[in-house]
Write a protein that holds these residues in place. Structure first.
Motif, PDB file in Angstrom:
ATOM      1  N   GLU A   1       0.845  -1.191   0.000  1.00 16.93           N
ATOM      2  CA  GLU A   1       0.000   0.000   0.000  1.00 16.93           C
ATOM      3  C   GLU A   1       0.883   1.244   0.000  1.00 16.93           C
ATOM      4  OE1 GLU A   1      -3.526   1.927   2.797  1.00 16.93           O
ATOM      5  OE2 GLU A   1      -2.530   0.080   3.425  1.00 16.93           O
ATOM      6  N   ASP A   2       0.605   2.147  -0.927  1.00 14.79           N
ATOM      7  CA  ASP A   2       1.294   3.434  -0.933  1.00 14.79           C
ATOM      8  C   ASP A   2       0.289   4.521  -1.318  1.00 14.79           C
ATOM      9  OD1 ASP A   2       1.033   3.329  -3.714  1.00 14.79           O
ATOM     10  OD2 ASP A   2       3.150   2.929  -4.086  1.00 14.79           O
ATOM     11  N   HIS A   3       0.771   5.720  -1.609  1.00 11.99           N
ATOM     12  CA  HIS A   3      -0.123   6.840  -1.932  1.00 11.99           C
ATOM     13  C   HIS A   3      -0.928   6.615  -3.215  1.00 11.99           C
ATOM     14  CE1 HIS A   3       3.715   7.676  -3.910  1.00 11.99           C
ATOM     15  NE2 HIS A   3       3.000   8.298  -4.834  1.00 11.99           N
ATOM     16  N   ASN A   4      -0.555   5.624  -4.025  1.00 14.30           N
ATOM     17  CA  ASN A   4      -1.300   5.306  -5.253  1.00 14.30           C
ATOM     18  C   ASN A   4      -2.307   4.174  -5.059  1.00 14.30           C
ATOM     19  OD1 ASN A   4      -0.055   7.216  -6.971  1.00 14.30           O
ATOM     20  ND2 ASN A   4       1.748   5.907  -7.073  1.00 14.30           N
ATOM     21  N   GLY A   5      -2.388   3.607  -3.861  1.00 11.77           N
ATOM     22  CA  GLY A   5      -3.328   2.529  -3.605  1.00 11.77           C
ATOM     23  C   GLY A   5      -2.638   1.229  -3.278  1.00 11.77           C
TER      24      GLY A   5
ATOM     25  N   HIS B   1      -1.073  -2.598  -4.343  1.00  9.83           N
ATOM     26  CA  HIS B   1      -0.330  -3.238  -5.421  1.00  9.83           C
ATOM     27  C   HIS B   1      -0.136  -4.702  -5.054  1.00  9.83           C
ATOM     28  CE1 HIS B   1       0.585   0.852  -6.731  1.00  9.83           C
ATOM     29  NE2 HIS B   1       0.773   1.093  -5.447  1.00  9.83           N
TER      30      HIS B   1
ATOM     31  N   CYS C   1      10.203  -1.112  -4.440  1.00  7.72           N
ATOM     32  CA  CYS C   1       8.963  -0.469  -4.863  1.00  7.72           C
ATOM     33  C   CYS C   1       8.068  -0.230  -3.642  1.00  7.72           C
ATOM     34  CB  CYS C   1       8.192  -1.365  -5.839  1.00  7.72           C
ATOM     35  SG  CYS C   1       9.067  -1.773  -7.352  1.00  7.72           S
ATOM     36  N   HIS C   2       7.342   0.851  -3.656  1.00 10.04           N
ATOM     37  CA  HIS C   2       6.331   1.186  -2.658  1.00 10.04           C
ATOM     38  C   HIS C   2       6.894   1.554  -1.287  1.00 10.04           C
ATOM     39  CE1 HIS C   2       4.023  -0.388  -5.890  1.00 10.04           C
ATOM     40  NE2 HIS C   2       4.469  -1.605  -5.672  1.00 10.04           N
TER      41      HIS C   2
ATOM     42  N   GLN D   1       8.398   4.261   1.142  1.00 11.25           N
ATOM     43  CA  GLN D   1       8.403   5.715   1.275  1.00 11.25           C
ATOM     44  C   GLN D   1       9.642   6.119   2.062  1.00 11.25           C
ATOM     45  OE1 GLN D   1       5.837   7.460  -0.335  1.00 11.25           O
ATOM     46  NE2 GLN D   1       5.464   5.371  -1.000  1.00 11.25           N
TER      47      GLN D   1
END
Length: 140
Positions: free
Chosen positions: A47-51, A53, A84-85, A87
């Motif tokens: 989960e990141d700011h784009n939803g 994955h 990836c993902h 932060q």
């Protein structure tokens, strides 16, 4: 016409203390899951700011994730700070939000959220190389 949704819900035991363990190791997040808790099918979502994955196969390697079973049969998940993902705040603090999912043949599933946080113990060198079981990473 009426549509009725039915969700199959089967009570699963809550994880006992020590089922999940997480720590930071060098420039990696580490999350382990006891073998006695693993379902028939397991997975991770990120989960990141784009939803959310759901990487699988080659994307897992390309993203900087490693999953393996240790000598006790426990699942060990490792993610690079550069994965990836992840932060990053000022290249010193790193956060990864992920969900561990257990699935059973009857279709039931249960997911467990985690927020992993690690701080860099020493600054990045001008060039670093990390070798993992399924990928190599170069910071230049």
């Amino acid at each position: 016409m009426f549509l009725i949704g039915v969700t199959v819900c089967i009570a699963r035991p809550e994880p006992s203390a020590g089922t999940f363990r997480s720590h930071c190791h060098e420039r990696h997040f580490v999350l382990s899951v006891r073998s006695s808790f693993l379902g028939d099918i397991i997975g991770f979502a990120f989960e990141d700011h784009n939803g959310f994955h759901f990487p699988s196969g080659r994307a897992v390697t390309e993203c900087g994730y490693t999953m393996l079973l240790n000598h006790h049969g426990d699942l060990v998940f490792r993610a690079s700070f550069l994965a990836c993902h992840v932060q990053s705040q000022n290249d010193a603090d790193y956060d990864l939000r992920l969900w561990f999912e257990n699935r059973w043949p009857n279709g039931s599933a249960q997911a467990y959220p985690f927020h992993l946080h690690c701080a860099l113990l020493w600054p990045w060198a001008p060039r670093e190389m990390v070798c993992e079981e399924n990928y190599m990473e170069v910071n230049d």
